[in-house]
Design an enzyme around this catalytic site. Structure first.
Site, PDB file in Angstrom:
ATOM      1  N   ASP A  98       0.240   2.696   4.297  1.00 15.24           N
ATOM      2  CA  ASP A  98      -0.200   4.047   3.582  1.00 15.24           C
ATOM      3  C   ASP A  98      -1.456   3.926   4.753  1.00 15.24           C
ATOM      4  OD1 ASP A  98      -0.933   1.362   3.592  1.00 15.24           O
ATOM      5  OD2 ASP A  98      -1.783   1.687   2.392  1.00 15.24           O
ATOM      6  N   GLY A 145       0.674  -1.101  -0.144  1.00 19.69           N
ATOM      7  CA  GLY A 145      -0.027   0.479   0.018  1.00 19.69           C
ATOM      8  C   GLY A 145       1.178   1.765   0.176  1.00 19.69           C
ATOM      9  N   ARG A 154      -5.432   1.036  -6.848  1.00 17.31           N
ATOM     10  CA  ARG A 154      -4.112   1.327  -5.825  1.00 17.31           C
ATOM     11  C   ARG A 154      -3.820   2.428  -7.406  1.00 17.31           C
ATOM     12  NH1 ARG A 154      -2.296  -2.898  -1.938  1.00 17.31           N
ATOM     13  NH2 ARG A 154      -2.511  -4.378  -2.784  1.00 17.31           N
ATOM     14  N   LEU A 176       1.506  -3.147  12.366  1.00 16.33           N
ATOM     15  CA  LEU A 176       2.227  -1.636  12.429  1.00 16.33           C
ATOM     16  C   LEU A 176       2.824  -2.539  13.747  1.00 16.33           C
ATOM     17  CD1 LEU A 176       3.379   0.113  11.298  1.00 16.33           C
ATOM     18  CD2 LEU A 176       2.105   2.197  12.907  1.00 16.33           C
ATOM     19  N   ASP A 179      -5.403   1.099  10.463  1.00 15.59           N
ATOM     20  CA  ASP A 179      -6.598   0.608  10.648  1.00 15.59           C
ATOM     21  C   ASP A 179      -6.801   0.153  12.028  1.00 15.59           C
ATOM     22  OD1 ASP A 179      -9.251  -0.294  10.573  1.00 15.59           O
ATOM     23  OD2 ASP A 179      -8.665  -1.164   8.320  1.00 15.59           O
ATOM     24  N   THR A 180      -6.714  -1.166  11.829  1.00 15.46           N
ATOM     25  CA  THR A 180      -6.652  -1.841  13.089  1.00 15.46           C
ATOM     26  C   THR A 180      -5.392  -1.624  14.316  1.00 15.46           C
ATOM     27  OG1 THR A 180      -6.141  -4.191  12.189  1.00 15.46           O
ATOM     28  CG2 THR A 180      -8.139  -3.984  12.558  1.00 15.46           C
ATOM     29  N   GLY A 181      -4.347  -1.433  13.519  1.00 15.40           N
ATOM     30  CA  GLY A 181      -3.061  -1.471  14.119  1.00 15.40           C
ATOM     31  C   GLY A 181      -2.469  -2.718  14.027  1.00 15.40           C
TER      32      GLY A 181
HETATM   33  C1  PRP Z   1      -3.041  -2.334   4.655  1.00 14.73           C
HETATM   34  C2  PRP Z   1      -2.479  -0.862   5.092  1.00 14.73           C
HETATM   35  C3  PRP Z   1      -1.795  -1.759   5.713  1.00 14.73           C
HETATM   36  C4  PRP Z   1      -2.656  -2.310   6.431  1.00 14.73           C
HETATM   37  C5  PRP Z   1      -3.439  -1.547   7.486  1.00 14.73           C
HETATM   38  O1  PRP Z   1      -2.124  -3.404   3.880  1.00 14.73           O
HETATM   39  O2  PRP Z   1      -1.257  -1.170   3.744  1.00 14.73           O
HETATM   40  O3  PRP Z   1      -0.014  -2.530   5.968  1.00 14.73           O
HETATM   41  O4  PRP Z   1      -3.382  -2.638   5.820  1.00 14.73           O
HETATM   42  O5  PRP Z   1      -4.433  -2.689   8.396  1.00 14.73           O
HETATM   43  P1  PRP Z   1      -4.771  -2.334   9.402  1.00 14.73           P
HETATM   44  O6  PRP Z   1      -3.937  -1.846  10.476  1.00 14.73           O
HETATM   45  O7  PRP Z   1      -5.909  -3.084  10.146  1.00 14.73           O
HETATM   46  O8  PRP Z   1      -3.091  -3.606  10.036  1.00 14.73           O
HETATM   47  P2  PRP Z   1      -3.111  -4.872   3.324  1.00 14.73           P
HETATM   48  O9  PRP Z   1      -2.463  -5.823   4.248  1.00 14.73           O
HETATM   49  O10 PRP Z   1      -4.693  -4.754   2.941  1.00 14.73           O
HETATM   50  O11 PRP Z   1      -2.430  -5.049   2.621  1.00 14.73           O
HETATM   51  P3  PRP Z   1      -1.091  -4.164   1.398  1.00 14.73           P
HETATM   52  O12 PRP Z   1      -0.461  -3.300   2.009  1.00 14.73           O
HETATM   53  O13 PRP Z   1      -0.645  -5.087   0.248  1.00 14.73           O
HETATM   54  O14 PRP Z   1      -2.512  -3.566  -0.035  1.00 14.73           O
END
Ligand code: PRP
Length: 190
Positions: free
Chosen positions: A109, A52, A174, A117, A112-114
């Site tokens: 990028d 992302g 994307r 990270l 969301d839930t965290g």
């Molecule tokens: C998305 C984004 C973050 C993550 C955030 O990645 O790029 O890395 O989700 O979500 P969270 O805080 O709930 O963990 P995704 O897993 O969709 O993969 P991508 O980056 O390949 O699209």
């Protein structure tokens, strides 16, 4: 006489911008200035979280004004299907450079839930980096399930599924130069 062929009009689904390309660009420049000020006289490693962050990282890196910057990537996947988080991120790619004795800036990028990270920080925390900070273009605090620090944040957004500027829905959208809210009627599609 041949029957008239009627071509159905195909209209692309409309994804309205939440942040235009110009608004994103302005905010990325401001973030890059903050990062430049924070890492003066340092040689940080920017770690983009794939997939992302690939567009954000590319823009952010070019707006910084640091004399020695290294760039690497980690791959993490949290969404196994559609808009639901798996809560168990999978590491799909590790760093290729040694971060020991370096300042690390993780570039996401969206938080969301965290869980993504949090997982990445746990993995990197045992690699003897001088410091580990985080930068996220977007944060959705309403969805947070685990607390994670965001040192440099672009925008706080409501609990809507957003796509574009690197963010996907089932690997699509994307490439959009702006960030938009995915219409509900598209969220059932795979
Ligand atoms: C998305 C984004 C973050 C993550 C955030 O990645 O790029 O890395 O989700 O979500 P969270 O805080 O709930 O963990 P995704 O897993 O969709 O993969 P991508 O980056 O390949 O699209």
């Amino acid at each position: 006489m041949l029957p008239e062929i009627i071509t159905p009009e195909i209209t692309a689904p409309k994804i309205e911008p939440l942040f235009t390309a110009e608004a994103i660009h302005e905010r990325v420049k401001e973030l890059a200035d903050e990062i430049t000020a924070d890492y003066q006289n340092e040689e940080p490693v920017l770690v983009g979280v794939l997939k992302g962050s690939f567009i954000f990282l590319a823009d952010l890196a070019r707006e910084t004004n640091l004399h020695a910057l290294q760039i690497d990537f980690m791959g993490v996947e949290s969404y196994k299907k559609g808009t639901k988080s798996s809560r168990q991120p999978i590491i799909t790619k590790d760093l290729s450079i040694d971060i020991s004795d370096h300042h690390v800036l993780l570039v996401e990028d969206i938080v969301d839930t965290g869980y993504s990270l949090q997982t990445l920080m746990k993995i990197l925390s045992v690699r003897s980096a001088k410091s580990i900070k985080t930068c996220a273009l977007l944060s959705k605090p309403d969805r947070r399930e685990v607390e994670v620090p965001i040192d440099f944040l672009g925008f706080t957004i409501p609990d809507e599924f957003v796509v574009g500027y690197g963010l996907d829905f089932n690997q699509k959208y994307r490439e959009l130069p702006y960030i938009g809210i995915l219409p509900k009627e598209l969220q059932g599609q795979t």
